[in-house]
Design a protein around this motif. Structure first.
Motif, PDB file in Angstrom:
ATOM      1  N   UNK A  57       0.843  -1.199   0.000  1.00  0.00           N
ATOM      2  CA  UNK A  57       0.000   0.000   0.000  1.00  0.00           C
ATOM      3  C   UNK A  57       0.881   1.254   0.000  1.00  0.00           C
ATOM      4  N   UNK A  58       2.061   1.161  -0.612  1.00  0.00           N
ATOM      5  CA  UNK A  58       3.048   2.238  -0.544  1.00  0.00           C
ATOM      6  C   UNK A  58       2.507   3.573  -1.045  1.00  0.00           C
ATOM      7  N   UNK A  59       1.615   3.564  -2.013  1.00  0.00           N
ATOM      8  CA  UNK A  59       1.110   4.820  -2.565  1.00  0.00           C
ATOM      9  C   UNK A  59       0.269   5.607  -1.565  1.00  0.00           C
ATOM     10  N   UNK A  60      -0.141   4.965  -0.479  1.00  0.00           N
ATOM     11  CA  UNK A  60      -0.869   5.682   0.575  1.00  0.00           C
ATOM     12  C   UNK A  60       0.037   6.673   1.302  1.00  0.00           C
ATOM     13  N   UNK A  61       1.336   6.540   1.115  1.00  0.00           N
ATOM     14  CA  UNK A  61       2.295   7.453   1.723  1.00  0.00           C
ATOM     15  C   UNK A  61       2.269   8.821   1.040  1.00  0.00           C
ATOM     16  N   UNK A  71       2.822  10.748 -11.554  1.00  0.00           N
ATOM     17  CA  UNK A  71       2.513   9.393 -12.004  1.00  0.00           C
ATOM     18  C   UNK A  71       2.739   8.410 -10.860  1.00  0.00           C
ATOM     19  N   UNK A  72       1.818   7.476 -10.685  1.00  0.00           N
ATOM     20  CA  UNK A  72       1.929   6.494  -9.610  1.00  0.00           C
ATOM     21  C   UNK A  72       3.208   5.669  -9.723  1.00  0.00           C
ATOM     22  N   UNK A  73       3.601   5.345 -10.943  1.00  0.00           N
ATOM     23  CA  UNK A  73       4.819   4.544 -11.125  1.00  0.00           C
ATOM     24  C   UNK A  73       6.057   5.300 -10.647  1.00  0.00           C
ATOM     25  N   UNK A  77       8.432   4.304  -7.462  1.00  0.00           N
ATOM     26  CA  UNK A  77       9.890   4.211  -7.644  1.00  0.00           C
ATOM     27  C   UNK A  77      10.604   5.060  -6.594  1.00  0.00           C
ATOM     28  N   UNK A  78      10.134   6.272  -6.358  1.00  0.00           N
ATOM     29  CA  UNK A  78      10.759   7.147  -5.355  1.00  0.00           C
ATOM     30  C   UNK A  78      10.675   6.540  -3.958  1.00  0.00           C
ATOM     31  N   UNK A  79       9.529   5.969  -3.625  1.00  0.00           N
ATOM     32  CA  UNK A  79       9.370   5.345  -2.313  1.00  0.00           C
ATOM     33  C   UNK A  79      10.326   4.165  -2.174  1.00  0.00           C
ATOM     34  N   UNK A  80      10.406   3.350  -3.210  1.00  0.00           N
ATOM     35  CA  UNK A  80      11.299   2.189  -3.162  1.00  0.00           C
ATOM     36  C   UNK A  80      12.761   2.625  -3.046  1.00  0.00           C
ATOM     37  N   UNK A 103      16.586   6.374  -9.873  1.00  0.00           N
ATOM     38  CA  UNK A 103      15.542   7.397  -9.994  1.00  0.00           C
ATOM     39  C   UNK A 103      15.246   7.732 -11.451  1.00  0.00           C
ATOM     40  N   UNK A 104      16.249   7.622 -12.303  1.00  0.00           N
ATOM     41  CA  UNK A 104      16.064   7.879 -13.741  1.00  0.00           C
ATOM     42  C   UNK A 104      15.470   6.686 -14.470  1.00  0.00           C
ATOM     43  N   UNK A 105      15.303   5.569 -13.773  1.00  0.00           N
ATOM     44  CA  UNK A 105      14.756   4.375 -14.400  1.00  0.00           C
ATOM     45  C   UNK A 105      15.772   3.612 -15.213  1.00  0.00           C
TER      46      UNK A 105
END
Length: 150
Positions: A57-61, A71-73, A77-80, A103-105
């Motif tokens: 549920x990381x996007x709840x942060x 963008x959710x993706x 990525x930033x949270x991870x 961070x740049x993917x």
């Protein structure tokens, strides 16, 4: 402040990585680590982010004020990456050049491990049953120690 510095006074290049990870999680959430306390578990921001991550549920942060503008993706990525930077052991943390690539993917993201200063304070059934066997020495939860000379 990274755990290795707080506990033993050791500082390394990975200490800065830890601090960067805290800042990333603070920016994403809009909350300060030092002032945040998860209402459900009393975890700090790192513990809260870790709990949400493990529960998928990381996007709840994400701060509600910036939620619609990104963008959710990219947020995931930033949270991870933030969680990778705040791992307990310095050797588990990436170096800053890897962080930039992540961070740049341009680099794959490994699974993060438990962050530093994370203490699970969720009360579970197992914890309740074991704590019932202990007796408190003081009813008011106050302990006073007096030092006397020989």
């Amino acid at each position: 402040m990274p755990p290795e510095y707080a506990a033993r006074g050791h500082f390394s290049v990975k200490s800065d990585v830890f601090s960067y990870g805290v800042i990333v999680l603070e920016i994403v959430s809009g909350k300060k680590n030092r002032e945040f306390s998860d209402p459900e578990t009393n975890n700090n921001l790192l513990g809260h982010a870790w709990r949400l991550w493990t529960e998928e549920r990381a996007l709840e942060l994400l701060d509600e004020l910036i939620g619609e503008q990104c963008l959710e993706s990219e947020v995931a990525r930033c949270i991870q990456v933030g969680l990778l930077c705040v791992q307990q052991r310095p050797n588990d943390r990436p170096d800053m050049s890897s962080v930039v690539l992540m961070l740049n993917g341009e680099k794959s993201l490994p699974k993060p491990k438990v962050p530093g200063f994370y203490t699970e304070s969720d009360v579970t059934t197992e914890t309740n049953s074991s704590s019932e066997n202990h007796t408190l020495c003081s009813v008011n939860e106050l302990s006073i120690t007096m030092i006397d000379a020989r």
